[in-house]
Design an enzyme around this catalytic site. Sequence first.
Site, short mmCIF file in Angstrom:
data_model
loop_
_atom_site.label_atom_id
_atom_site.label_comp_id
_atom_site.label_asym_id
_atom_site.label_seq_id
_atom_site.Cartn_x
_atom_site.Cartn_y
_atom_site.Cartn_z
N ALA A 65 -0.81 4.86 3.36
CA ALA A 65 -2.16 5.16 2.88
C ALA A 65 -2.59 4.17 1.80
CB ALA A 65 -2.21 6.58 2.33
N GLY A 110 3.00 6.33 5.59
CA GLY A 110 2.25 6.25 6.83
C GLY A 110 2.59 5.03 7.66
N GLU A 113 5.42 6.15 9.61
CA GLU A 113 4.90 7.14 10.55
C GLU A 113 4.22 6.46 11.74
OE1 GLU A 113 3.87 11.20 8.23
OE2 GLU A 113 2.82 9.45 7.46
N GLU A 133 7.10 10.12 0.55
CA GLU A 133 6.00 10.93 0.00
C GLU A 133 6.43 11.95 -1.05
OE1 GLU A 133 4.45 9.55 4.06
OE2 GLU A 133 6.37 10.10 3.14
#
Length: 259
Positions: A65, A110, A113, A133
């Site tokens: 992010a 992310g 991910e 995170e």
Amino acid sequence: MSTVLFDVIDQHIGLITLNRPYAANAFSSKLLQDFNTVLDQVEANKKLRVLVVKGSGEKAFCAGADLKEREGMSDAEVIQAVRSIKQTLTRVEQLSIPSIAAMKGAAFGGGLELALACDIRIASTEAKMGLTETSLGIIPGAGGTQRLPRLIGPGKANYLILTANRLSSTEAYEYGIVEQLVERGRLVEEVLSVARAIASNGPIGVQQAKKAIRLGLDTDLSSGLKIEEKCYKETIPTEDRMEGIKAFKEKRKPNYMGK
């Protein structure tokens, strides 16, 4: 300038490049918009047989992010931003063609991910990655808590997510997060070699194999075997199957047309 570039190599290989090297290729709202536009092109191009996803620059595959952009967001806007990332990564996962993450540099949060949403992960030897995170007081919200346990098992996933450990590429390989390690300067070359190997196989067979694996993971063995049978049947009436048999008999390389 687009934050996501798209190229077609050898007619059958799609190459997506996240193009924010100055921001470690982080997921800004503009990048997500551009990414989805490119995915529209991928889905519309019926000649594509495999997709490669990489980051631009030397420092990062994707840092996750865009935290600078997120600073000015309300709680509701943050939730929507995470949902947008998750929806985009799910589109990658659900593509009918297989995808390969070419991981150079950092892939945290992310970014990892995104790699987990791909079917195959190939990393350069200097890459670093992790679902970090919880060190920021949150949790992986774009699929990490679901895809990582399915890939490496719940115990190892719990350990990595709850400790927020950062892994070297060698450690990630030992965990089973990445399938192959490559020297940094050879990463794109090796990934394209793997992509060409996939693209040379029967495209309908490849797509049905991917479908059988993906859908079977979400069910029990008995149901999974039925899914496999259904996907196998899809390959039987195809011209590609007959071409494969004919090429085998004639001791030549098959010329698959995806029909």
